[in-house]
Design an enzyme around this catalytic site. Structure first.
Site, PDB file in Angstrom:
ATOM      1  N   GLY A 103      29.645  69.629  44.196  1.00 42.34           N
ATOM      2  CA  GLY A 103      30.299  68.337  44.345  1.00 42.34           C
ATOM      3  C   GLY A 103      29.329  67.358  44.971  1.00 42.34           C
ATOM      4  N   GLY A 104      28.748  67.796  46.081  1.00 43.26           N
ATOM      5  CA  GLY A 104      27.754  66.977  46.741  1.00 43.26           C
ATOM      6  C   GLY A 104      26.810  67.864  47.520  1.00 43.26           C
ATOM      7  N   MET A 105      25.628  67.334  47.799  1.00 46.99           N
ATOM      8  CA  MET A 105      24.697  68.042  48.676  1.00 46.99           C
ATOM      9  C   MET A 105      24.207  67.045  49.695  1.00 46.99           C
ATOM     10  SD  MET A 105      23.199  70.803  49.579  1.00 46.99           S
ATOM     11  CE  MET A 105      22.162  70.817  51.058  1.00 46.99           C
ATOM     12  N   ASN A 134      21.810  66.066  51.397  1.00 47.50           N
ATOM     13  CA  ASN A 134      20.407  65.816  51.689  1.00 47.50           C
ATOM     14  C   ASN A 134      20.313  64.593  52.603  1.00 47.50           C
ATOM     15  OD1 ASN A 134      19.506  67.986  50.034  1.00 47.50           O
ATOM     16  ND2 ASN A 134      20.032  66.738  48.259  1.00 47.50           N
ATOM     17  N   HIS A 140      33.030  64.162  53.347  1.00 42.42           N
ATOM     18  CA  HIS A 140      32.491  65.488  53.635  1.00 42.42           C
ATOM     19  C   HIS A 140      30.966  65.440  53.773  1.00 42.42           C
ATOM     20  CE1 HIS A 140      32.517  69.976  53.358  1.00 42.42           C
ATOM     21  NE2 HIS A 140      31.306  69.761  52.843  1.00 42.42           N
ATOM     22  N   GLU A 141      30.307  64.867  52.781  1.00 43.36           N
ATOM     23  CA  GLU A 141      28.831  64.835  52.829  1.00 43.36           C
ATOM     24  C   GLU A 141      28.346  63.987  53.997  1.00 43.36           C
ATOM     25  OE1 GLU A 141      27.630  67.070  51.087  1.00 43.36           O
ATOM     26  OE2 GLU A 141      29.362  67.331  49.777  1.00 43.36           O
ATOM     27  N   HIS A 163      28.413  65.887  57.195  1.00 44.18           N
ATOM     28  CA  HIS A 163      27.269  66.800  57.344  1.00 44.18           C
ATOM     29  C   HIS A 163      26.102  66.150  58.104  1.00 44.18           C
ATOM     30  CE1 HIS A 163      28.037  70.613  55.457  1.00 44.18           C
ATOM     31  NE2 HIS A 163      28.405  70.096  54.307  1.00 44.18           N
ATOM     32  N   GLU A 221      29.910  74.469  57.423  1.00 44.87           N
ATOM     33  CA  GLU A 221      30.964  74.005  56.515  1.00 44.87           C
ATOM     34  C   GLU A 221      32.342  73.861  57.165  1.00 44.87           C
ATOM     35  OE1 GLU A 221      30.320  72.574  53.929  1.00 44.87           O
ATOM     36  OE2 GLU A 221      28.281  73.253  53.516  1.00 44.87           O
ATOM     37  N   ASP A 243      24.133  82.810  48.795  1.00 47.65           N
ATOM     38  CA  ASP A 243      25.119  82.165  47.948  1.00 47.65           C
ATOM     39  C   ASP A 243      26.467  82.894  47.975  1.00 47.65           C
ATOM     40  OD1 ASP A 243      24.573  79.840  46.580  1.00 47.65           O
ATOM     41  OD2 ASP A 243      24.925  80.811  44.639  1.00 47.65           O
ATOM     42  N   ARG A 263      29.384  71.659  37.399  1.00 48.16           N
ATOM     43  CA  ARG A 263      29.808  71.834  38.792  1.00 48.16           C
ATOM     44  C   ARG A 263      30.472  73.196  38.943  1.00 48.16           C
ATOM     45  NH1 ARG A 263      33.813  67.616  41.963  1.00 48.16           N
ATOM     46  NH2 ARG A 263      33.852  68.717  43.961  1.00 48.16           N
ATOM     47  N   LYS A 312      32.174  74.773  41.156  1.00 48.36           N
ATOM     48  CA  LYS A 312      33.555  74.879  41.632  1.00 48.36           C
ATOM     49  C   LYS A 312      34.559  74.816  40.474  1.00 48.36           C
ATOM     50  CE  LYS A 312      36.702  71.595  43.394  1.00 48.36           C
ATOM     51  NZ  LYS A 312      37.172  70.566  44.307  1.00 48.36           N
TER      52      LYS A 312
HETATM   53 ZN   LIG Z   1      29.612  70.978  52.835  1.00 51.95          ZN
END
Ligand SMILES: [Zn+2]
Length: 630
Positions: free
Chosen positions: A295-297, A299, A322-323, A326, A345, A404, A583, A585
């Site tokens: 969904g997102g990372m 970075n 959410h991102e 982080h 998480e 993972d 994706r 998920k």
């Molecule tokens: Zn996350």
């Protein structure tokens, strides 16, 4: 120089991991404070010998050969007696290694360890007592699992190729030789040459437009772990969203993206009000092509996002919350090893829900919490059935396993519910102040589960006299399943959905299609009866056209039901979805549902043959397992 290096080592290592076995009573001693991080089972690095501090990366990206050719110059801090430094690599071709300052390099001995399927090969480089810089000249190969090279057809614009990376968890080593462990942080700068019609971006201070030379410079002055190294190259435009935020995307998507993320500046302010200042200067997002596996990372400075959150109505932007969260949990305070992944998480899901509560109200965030509880219960049940109850522990055992494997809803949702439980037991005011201090005092450091428990005991439970018992904490962290004291949210919005489902069952009346938000529809679809006759399924789809919904979450939830109902009219759209979207998920539950029947498995294999080249390694790797694909 060495004196400097040693001081730095002490500063980096900070606190110890002396409470590793779940004992919460020991305080770190001075001796512990001098102990290097626990040996990370997923890295060849030996930080007690030599630890990387700064990376200068000079690279050329070649789309014709799908290859990056680069020089990685690494500044190391070493133990005075160290004779070598260990780096992680995977499927890299190392051309030469030297030491010395720029312009004054001399070749040095190095050796490559035996390659391991999961961990890659250790690169062992000899050091002399005065070594400060090592330089690795190398090329990536087809085996660069972090990199996904897309041809123009796989992009929105269909004119130019695209490259993006996904380094988490241990794939950074497949495009840069480095110490690939979340417990080791470094700063970096980079110079990257790309074809001159393309723009390059990294998890760093970024350009906002192309230049004619196709040469871009990057700087990341805050220390980050290797899994946050990121690069994207494509025909990318920028649009500002506010004084310190903006969005990058291909031209055809930029307007849509700018609308979808219109609440971003508000989210940043809310996050800061909750848990302290944003420490990374700018916060930008890039919308990647649909094959992006997550969904997102998160970075740093540049969240990578899937285009499947562009629903047109801002209904899926909790992913951005959410991102953004982080930037505190994960990027600022980082899980020490992948066995502590819940610290990244679980905190982030908790923080995400708090941002959404402040932005859209408790009614809204409780819907997110309930959907997360549904995911959690389903995953726990599946793990217990498959006799993997150990994987329902927050603290994981990933020995000889791919990190993972720990990316399940346990880390995310059980982690969230544990923190929600702590909030309920402490009271929100005390709990929030605890979190503000936690992020401030541990900023730019790594944190193990046991260090967290120690910190929690000292700074919350004892200091504030909170009635929380050690066996309760241990149950949450080290035991299987879900504790009986799991908080269960109540959502009046979902109660109305449940009532609508009942009245449909009783008198055949379907709810008005304009009535609900995405999350209510998701709840509706998830709660549809297990067995439904084909006339009812057809009637549902005729009323709402879930099969062709523009909302990827709704489509994915519906396809899963369509498989269980064997509702064939949805299959062509499902095949198109599986070929376009990468994706994980969405892919995993659909392929899992398909392989339950012979005809489903046949369909899945047929689709997968075409879809697989469009998936990033991390998605393909998971789906290969589900389909026994070779
Ligand atoms: Zn996350």
């Amino acid at each position: 120089m060495r004196f400097f290096a040693l001081i730095t080592i002490l500063a980096i290592f900070g606190c110890s991991d002396n409470t590793r076995n779940g004992s919460l009573s020991t305080s770190p001693t001075n001796e512990d404070l001098m102990t290097p991080p626990v040996k990370d089972i997923h890295s060849y690095a030996e930080p007690s010998q030599a630890i990387m501090q700064h990376l200068v990366w000079q690279a050329e990206v070649n789309f014709d050969s799908s290859r990056i050719t680069a020089k990685a110059s690494i500044q190391v801090a070493m133990d005075p007696k160290a004779e070598f430094v260990m780096l992680d690599t995977k499927n890299l071709i190392i051309d030469s290694v030297s030491t010395g300052t720029a312009g004054n390099e001399s070749a040095t001995d190095f050796s490559m360890g035996k390659p391991d399927d999961l961990l890659g090969s250790a690169l062992k480089i000899s050091l002399s007592p005065d070594t400060e810089w090592i330089h690795v000249y190398y090329r990536t190969t087809e085996g660069a699992e972090a990199l996904q090279w897309l041809n123009p057809q796989q992009t929105a614009g269909k004119q130019q190729p695209f490259l993006f990376t996904q380094s988490q968890a241990i794939l950074a080593r497949s495009w840069i030789p480095l110490q690939d462990s979340p417990g080791i942080r470094f700063t970096y700068e980079a110079t990257v040459k790309v074809p001159n019609q393309l723009l390059a971006l990294m998890s760093a201070e970024n350009p906002q437009q192309k230049n004619e030379q196709g040469i871009y410079h990057f700087k990341m002055e805050q220390p980050i772990p290797a899994y946050l190294m990121a690069l994207a190259v494509g025909d990318i435009k920028f649009q500002s969203l506010g004084p310190r935020s903006g969005v990058y995307a291909e031209e055809g998507l930029i307007e849509k993206a700018a609308y979808e993320f219109g609440e971003l500046e508000d989210m940043i302010s809310i996050a800061e009000e909750l848990y302290g200042p944003y420490q990374w200067d700018r916060y930008d997002l890039i919308v990647l092509p649909p094959s992006f596996p997550f969904g997102g990372m998160e970075n740093p400075r540049l969240t990578f996002a899937t285009p499947t959150i562009l629903a047109g109505d801002r209904s899926l932007t909790s992913l951005v919350a959410h991102e953004l969260a982080h930037s505190w949990s994960g990027n600022l305070v980082t899980n020490a090893t992948w066995e502590d992944f819940w610290l990244n998480e679980g905190f982030t899901v908790y923080f995400e829900h708090r941002i959404m509560e402040a932005l859209s109200g408790k009614d809204y965030s409780e819907m997110l919490a309930l959907l997360s509880l549904q995911d959690l219960r389903a995953e726990v049940e599946e793990m217990v059935q498959q006799k993997n109850a150990g994987d329902t522990h927050l603290k994981l055992d990933l020995k000889n396993r791919n990190p993972d494997d720990g990316m399940t809803s346990i880390a995310y949702d059980k982690g969230y519910y544990f923190l929600r439980w702590l909030e309920e037991r402490s009271g929100r005011v005390i709990w929030d102040q605890f979190l503000v201090n936690y992020f401030e005092e541990n900023a730019f450091r790594s944190m193990s589960t046991e260090q967290f428990l120690h910190y929690l005991k000292k700074n919350l439970i004892e200091k504030q006299h909170i009635n929380i018992y050690l066996d309760e904490l241990e149950e949450w962290i080290y035991q299987s399943g879900l504790p009986d004291n799991l908080p269960v949210p109540v959502s009046s919005k979902f109660e109305l959905v449940d009532a609508a489902l009942n009245s449909w069952a009783n008198n055949g009346t379907l709810p008005d299609s304009e009535l609900w938000s995405t999350h209510e529809w998701l709840h509706f679809i998830r709660k549809l009866p297990k067995d439904l006759d084909s006339a009812s399924v057809t009637a549902l789809d005729a009323s709402y056209d879930f099969t062709h919904s523009g909302n990827a979450e709704i489509q994915a939830a519906w396809f899963e039901k369509a498989i269980s109902y064997n509702y064939r009219p949805a299959y062509p759209a499902m095949a198109e979805f599986l070929k376009r979207v990468g994706r994980r998920k969405f892919l995993t539950p659909l392929y899992k549902a398909l392989v339950r029947t012979e005809s489903g498995k046949e369909f899945a294999l047929e689709v997968y043959k075409e879809a697989r080249p469009n998936y990033h390694f991390v998605s393909a790797n998971s789906i290969d397992d589900i389909l026994n694909y070779e």
